[in-house]
Scaffold this active site. Sequence first.
Site, PDB file in Angstrom:
ATOM      1  N   VAL A  41       0.555  -6.478  -6.518  1.00 15.10           N
ATOM      2  CA  VAL A  41       1.219  -7.061  -7.689  1.00 15.10           C
ATOM      3  C   VAL A  41       1.840  -8.422  -7.401  1.00 15.10           C
ATOM      4  O   VAL A  41       2.285  -9.113  -8.319  1.00 15.10           O
ATOM      5  CB  VAL A  41       2.315  -6.107  -8.236  1.00 15.10           C
ATOM      6  CG1 VAL A  41       1.690  -4.843  -8.776  1.00 15.10           C
ATOM      7  CG2 VAL A  41       3.359  -5.779  -7.178  1.00 15.10           C
ATOM      8  N   GLY A  42       1.889  -8.819  -6.143  1.00 11.40           N
ATOM      9  CA  GLY A  42       2.463 -10.120  -5.822  1.00 11.40           C
ATOM     10  C   GLY A  42       2.128 -10.532  -4.410  1.00 11.40           C
ATOM     11  O   GLY A  42       1.947  -9.694  -3.529  1.00 11.40           O
ATOM     12  N   ARG A  43       2.046 -11.841  -4.207  1.00 14.84           N
ATOM     13  CA  ARG A  43       1.702 -12.357  -2.876  1.00 14.84           C
ATOM     14  C   ARG A  43       2.344 -13.720  -2.689  1.00 14.84           C
ATOM     15  O   ARG A  43       2.370 -14.546  -3.595  1.00 14.84           O
ATOM     16  CB  ARG A  43       0.184 -12.467  -2.746  1.00 14.84           C
ATOM     17  CG  ARG A  43      -0.310 -13.124  -1.460  1.00 14.84           C
ATOM     18  CD  ARG A  43      -1.818 -13.121  -1.398  1.00 14.84           C
ATOM     19  NE  ARG A  43      -2.325 -11.762  -1.226  1.00 14.84           N
ATOM     20  CZ  ARG A  43      -2.590 -11.212  -0.041  1.00 14.84           C
ATOM     21  NH1 ARG A  43      -2.394 -11.902   1.056  1.00 14.84           N
ATOM     22  NH2 ARG A  43      -3.047  -9.990   0.038  1.00 14.84           N
ATOM     23  N   GLY A  44       2.874 -13.941  -1.502  1.00 12.64           N
ATOM     24  CA  GLY A  44       3.449 -15.233  -1.173  1.00 12.64           C
ATOM     25  C   GLY A  44       3.369 -15.456   0.317  1.00 12.64           C
ATOM     26  O   GLY A  44       2.788 -14.656   1.057  1.00 12.64           O
ATOM     27  N   TYR A  46       5.694 -15.174   2.326  1.00 11.68           N
ATOM     28  CA  TYR A  46       6.591 -14.234   2.989  1.00 11.68           C
ATOM     29  C   TYR A  46       5.965 -12.854   3.140  1.00 11.68           C
ATOM     30  O   TYR A  46       6.188 -12.164   4.131  1.00 11.68           O
ATOM     31  CB  TYR A  46       7.884 -14.174   2.174  1.00 11.68           C
ATOM     32  CG  TYR A  46       8.947 -13.237   2.670  1.00 11.68           C
ATOM     33  CD1 TYR A  46       9.195 -13.067   4.024  1.00 11.68           C
ATOM     34  CD2 TYR A  46       9.740 -12.548   1.761  1.00 11.68           C
ATOM     35  CE1 TYR A  46      10.203 -12.214   4.457  1.00 11.68           C
ATOM     36  CE2 TYR A  46      10.747 -11.705   2.187  1.00 11.68           C
ATOM     37  CZ  TYR A  46      10.970 -11.542   3.540  1.00 11.68           C
ATOM     38  OH  TYR A  46      11.971 -10.698   3.964  1.00 11.68           O
ATOM     39  N   GLY A  47       5.164 -12.413   2.181  1.00 13.28           N
ATOM     40  CA  GLY A  47       4.578 -11.083   2.257  1.00 13.28           C
ATOM     41  C   GLY A  47       3.765 -10.734   1.030  1.00 13.28           C
ATOM     42  O   GLY A  47       3.565 -11.563   0.139  1.00 13.28           O
ATOM     43  N   VAL A  48       3.304  -9.495   0.996  1.00 16.32           N
ATOM     44  CA  VAL A  48       2.509  -8.967  -0.118  1.00 16.32           C
ATOM     45  C   VAL A  48       3.235  -7.759  -0.691  1.00 16.32           C
ATOM     46  O   VAL A  48       3.777  -6.930   0.056  1.00 16.32           O
ATOM     47  CB  VAL A  48       1.100  -8.551   0.356  1.00 16.32           C
ATOM     48  CG1 VAL A  48       0.267  -8.063  -0.824  1.00 16.32           C
ATOM     49  CG2 VAL A  48       0.400  -9.704   1.059  1.00 16.32           C
ATOM     50  N   LYS A  64       6.671  -3.612  -0.079  1.00 15.15           N
ATOM     51  CA  LYS A  64       6.486  -4.982   0.393  1.00 15.15           C
ATOM     52  C   LYS A  64       6.050  -4.960   1.851  1.00 15.15           C
ATOM     53  O   LYS A  64       6.728  -4.378   2.703  1.00 15.15           O
ATOM     54  CB  LYS A  64       7.773  -5.786   0.237  1.00 15.15           C
ATOM     55  CG  LYS A  64       7.642  -7.242   0.702  1.00 15.15           C
ATOM     56  CD  LYS A  64       8.989  -7.951   0.776  1.00 15.15           C
ATOM     57  CE  LYS A  64       9.557  -8.231  -0.584  1.00 15.15           C
ATOM     58  NZ  LYS A  64      10.795  -9.062  -0.499  1.00 15.15           N
ATOM     59  N   ASP A 191      20.128 -17.324  -2.659  1.00 15.20           N
ATOM     60  CA  ASP A 191      18.900 -17.802  -3.315  1.00 15.20           C
ATOM     61  C   ASP A 191      18.760 -17.180  -4.704  1.00 15.20           C
ATOM     62  O   ASP A 191      17.670 -16.749  -5.098  1.00 15.20           O
ATOM     63  CB  ASP A 191      17.677 -17.488  -2.457  1.00 15.20           C
ATOM     64  CG  ASP A 191      16.447 -18.308  -2.862  1.00 15.20           C
ATOM     65  OD1 ASP A 191      16.631 -19.375  -3.502  1.00 15.20           O
ATOM     66  OD2 ASP A 191      15.317 -17.902  -2.548  1.00 15.20           O
TER      67      ASP A 191
END
EC number: 2.7.11.1
Length: 368
Positions: A41-44, A46-48, A64, A191
């Site tokens: 559902v998400g990726r960057g 920093y991680g998946v 995560k 942040d």
Amino acid sequence: MTARDVNREARAVVRATKLNKKTWILKMVSSQPKYDLIREVGRGSYGVVYEAVIRKTSTRVAVKKIRCHAPENVELALREFWALSSIQSQHPNVIHLEECILQKDGMVQRMSHGSSSSLYLQLVETSLKGEIVFDPRSAYYLWFVMDFCDGGDMNEYLLSRKPSRKTNTSFMLQLGSALAFLHKNQIIHRDLKPDNILISQTRMDASNLEPTLKVADFGLSKVCSTSGLNPEEPVNVNKCFLSTACGTDFYMAPEVWEGHYTAKADIFALGIIIWAMLERITIVDTETKKELLGSYVKQGTEIVPVGEALLENPKMELLIPVKKKSMNARMKQLIKEMLAANPQDRPDAFELELRLVQIAFKDTNWDT
């Protein structure tokens, strides 16, 4: 990274059995699989993040996965772990860490704060030294199991809908409550931004049918430890000074740019978020081209982060409201105080929570 690369990486990290085209078993323990990974559902960088379910209860969770292949990744992961694992109670508006699993190659173990595990200590040493101290040929991963939020982030939710006073009020109260809770638990987020505020629509309050917010992404957070003559006395986060300038430009307080700040920087960031939410002020991310909620100051043809502008000119008068014709006087005054150049002129998180409640319930006809 291609789908084939993702699948190959997943097989290297967990013992996986293909259930169907989008489902794998995440084997967190050596005996029986505990979680089913449903989809990414998400990726960057920093991680998946995956949507998953707990096999025994069918409860949906977010998992995560963070690859510990660089010191900066290890530091971000440990900061998130230390912050979330330090919280002794749950709050409805703060993401909850169910468990954290540390994996080295095919070996897995549940990670606990203060553990004497050699694998855990190697990660801590890596973070402290800023260099990898374990065998770089080994695959180290951390798996965070947390609340699953099905409504995206605050940007996606609000910018895809028409402005709503009811939603604005609900979100302000939830954010104020979350920040007071974090500061009470000696956590400075550092942040805060709409990207890091998740939406859970499955946990809507039946009384007002508004979604639940979850403050998330604690990779830059700081847990203020006890110090001074009385170690039993709770730490005042507003007297805990930090020197690492970090965060996201458009939400950073002026003192963060200088590298000398306290938890009052979180108050400033929340002031930017609330102001942007009430007036639907947006910026565009230069890399992703994504529209984001965020306030700014115009200097000629350029837009400048409010904190940076106040650092250059502390006496600058912010134009609030900037888009709407009017704003409730108490709300306008509160935002101005939250965005004060001098952090001592800002309310702390506990006063802020109280004042948001007063505005929401005493000024029933306020216009946002």
